[in-house]
Motif scaffolding. Structure first.
Motif, mmCIF file in Angstrom:
data_model
loop_
_atom_site.group_PDB
_atom_site.id
_atom_site.type_symbol
_atom_site.label_atom_id
_atom_site.label_comp_id
_atom_site.label_asym_id
_atom_site.label_seq_id
_atom_site.Cartn_x
_atom_site.Cartn_y
_atom_site.Cartn_z
ATOM 1 N N ASN A 78 80.772 107.716 37.146
ATOM 2 C CA ASN A 78 81.788 107.849 38.179
ATOM 3 C C ASN A 78 81.567 108.931 39.227
ATOM 4 O OD1 ASN A 78 83.235 106.040 36.617
ATOM 5 N ND2 ASN A 78 84.646 107.348 35.790
ATOM 6 N N ILE A 79 80.723 109.926 39.077
ATOM 7 C CA ILE A 79 80.387 111.034 39.982
ATOM 8 C C ILE A 79 79.437 110.098 41.088
ATOM 9 C CG2 ILE A 79 78.891 113.114 40.293
ATOM 10 C CD1 ILE A 79 79.755 113.696 37.499
ATOM 11 N N LEU A 80 78.340 109.228 40.670
ATOM 12 C CA LEU A 80 77.636 108.742 41.642
ATOM 13 C C LEU A 80 78.734 108.016 42.660
ATOM 14 C CD1 LEU A 80 74.903 107.380 39.514
ATOM 15 C CD2 LEU A 80 74.858 109.432 41.255
ATOM 16 N N LEU A 81 79.859 107.326 42.209
ATOM 17 C CA LEU A 81 80.710 106.564 43.043
ATOM 18 C C LEU A 81 81.646 107.431 43.964
ATOM 19 C CD1 LEU A 81 81.992 104.013 40.485
ATOM 20 C CD2 LEU A 81 80.177 103.610 42.013
ATOM 21 N N LEU A 82 81.801 108.796 43.402
ATOM 22 C CA LEU A 82 82.931 109.689 43.882
ATOM 23 C C LEU A 82 82.265 110.310 44.919
ATOM 24 C CD1 LEU A 82 85.472 110.091 41.118
ATOM 25 C CD2 LEU A 82 85.830 108.627 43.080
ATOM 26 N N ALA A 83 81.036 110.602 44.804
ATOM 27 C CA ALA A 83 80.340 111.698 45.652
ATOM 28 C C ALA A 83 79.284 111.164 46.761
ATOM 29 C CB ALA A 83 79.544 112.512 44.680
ATOM 30 N N GLU A 84 79.630 110.279 47.516
ATOM 31 C CA GLU A 84 78.876 109.669 48.534
ATOM 32 C C GLU A 84 78.524 110.715 49.300
ATOM 33 O OE1 GLU A 84 79.765 105.873 50.259
ATOM 34 O OE2 GLU A 84 80.462 105.043 48.326
ATOM 35 N N ASP A 85 79.418 111.327 50.170
ATOM 36 C CA ASP A 85 78.753 112.072 51.290
ATOM 37 C C ASP A 85 78.610 113.678 50.843
ATOM 38 O OD1 ASP A 85 79.093 109.879 52.790
ATOM 39 O OD2 ASP A 85 81.261 110.055 53.129
ATOM 40 N N ASP A 98 78.850 112.357 28.821
ATOM 41 C CA ASP A 98 78.150 111.358 28.154
ATOM 42 C C ASP A 98 76.588 111.542 28.386
ATOM 43 O OD1 ASP A 98 77.553 109.528 30.430
ATOM 44 O OD2 ASP A 98 79.514 109.525 30.594
ATOM 45 N N ALA A 99 75.695 110.883 27.770
ATOM 46 C CA ALA A 99 74.487 111.204 27.807
ATOM 47 C C ALA A 99 73.543 110.850 29.064
ATOM 48 C CB ALA A 99 73.649 110.303 26.567
ATOM 49 N N GLU A 100 74.490 110.093 29.981
ATOM 50 C CA GLU A 100 74.042 109.625 31.094
ATOM 51 C C GLU A 100 73.884 110.762 32.252
ATOM 52 O OE1 GLU A 100 72.394 106.786 32.824
ATOM 53 O OE2 GLU A 100 72.127 106.693 30.480
ATOM 54 N N LEU A 101 74.432 111.871 32.148
ATOM 55 C CA LEU A 101 74.831 112.950 32.870
ATOM 56 C C LEU A 101 73.526 113.452 33.506
ATOM 57 C CD1 LEU A 101 76.588 114.726 34.618
ATOM 58 C CD2 LEU A 101 76.670 116.330 32.782
ATOM 59 N N PRO A 102 72.283 113.837 32.585
ATOM 60 C CA PRO A 102 71.079 114.086 33.296
ATOM 61 C C PRO A 102 70.683 113.002 34.299
ATOM 62 C CG PRO A 102 71.146 114.460 30.850
ATOM 63 C CD PRO A 102 72.328 113.608 31.335
ATOM 64 N N ASN A 103 70.503 111.816 34.005
ATOM 65 C CA ASN A 103 70.360 110.715 35.044
ATOM 66 C C ASN A 103 71.009 110.885 36.027
ATOM 67 O OD1 ASN A 103 68.320 109.902 33.253
ATOM 68 N ND2 ASN A 103 69.775 108.410 32.144
ATOM 69 N N VAL A 104 72.386 111.060 36.221
ATOM 70 C CA VAL A 104 73.309 111.113 37.299
ATOM 71 C C VAL A 104 72.737 112.331 38.051
ATOM 72 C CG1 VAL A 104 75.595 111.773 38.146
ATOM 73 C CG2 VAL A 104 75.126 110.033 36.223
ATOM 74 N N ALA A 105 72.581 113.347 37.576
ATOM 75 C CA ALA A 105 72.181 114.740 38.328
ATOM 76 C C ALA A 105 70.615 114.405 39.167
ATOM 77 C CB ALA A 105 71.908 115.766 37.536
#
Length: 188
Positions: A78-85, A98-105
């Motif tokens: 959800n961070i990727l969706l909400l952090a566009e600008d 969740d375990a996806e946080l490192p990939n999101v970062a």
């Protein structure tokens, strides 16, 4: 003391991880860095796990009651969706994601975003906690903070659970946890 690097180009994002035990000042340091980015007129967004409502439903709040507005999310994607600008992204309580946080970062940093993440590196059993170890592996900058042992006064890097609660994820404060040094932690 952390010295903030200079941003040299559009794709020069990076990942900063602030880790340590409970009561070591992780959230306070996260808020400090984010407020400095605000002073520099950078576009910031702050996220925290939706399950963490200890101090406030939406704000990120430190033990000393410093606070900053944030957006609670149920999943790291959800961070990727909400952090566009955003130019700077703050993420608190990383261990609860969740375990996806490192990939999101990593995705955000690859897009030129400065990503600042704070979280416990060990759980109450002294084991690596959630996605934080993987974040540490991907981090460009790491700050490990320490609390003070409530038993002997030495540097503390363990979060000792004082309650009889079972389960790995037990939200709490001084009513359930205290910082301890290695020796006092293992003594019990």
């Amino acid at each position: 003391m952390f010295i903030e690097p200079f941003k040299t180009g559009v794709d020069s994002g990076w990942i900063e991880v602030i880790c340590g035990s409970m009561f070591s000042g992780k959230t306070e340091e996260l808020i400090r860095r984010l407020k400095r980015a605000q002073i520099a007129n950078q576009r910031i967004e702050i996220f925290k796990p939706a399950i963490d409502t200890r101090y406030h439903e939406t704000d990120v709040v430190s033990h000393d009651e410093s606070r900053i507005r944030s957006t609670p999310v149920t999943a790291s994607q959800n961070i990727l969706l909400l952090a566009e600008d955003a130019e700077v992204i703050g993420i608190d309580e990383a261990q609860f994601f969740d375990a996806e946080l490192p990939n999101v970062a990593e995705t955000l940093a690859s897009k030129g975003v400065r990503v600042i993440v704070a979280g416990l590196d060990m759980d109450f059993q002294g084991q690596p906690f959630g996605p934080v170890p993987a974040l540490l592996a991907k981090a460009d900058y790491i700050t490990k903070l320490h609390a003070i042992c409530v038993v002997c006064g030495n540097i503390a890097n363990y979060s000792y659970r004082t309650s009889a609660d079972e389960g790995r994820l037990v939200l709490g404060e001084k009513d359930k946890y205290e910082p301890r040094c290695r020796k006092c932690y293992h003594r019990g």
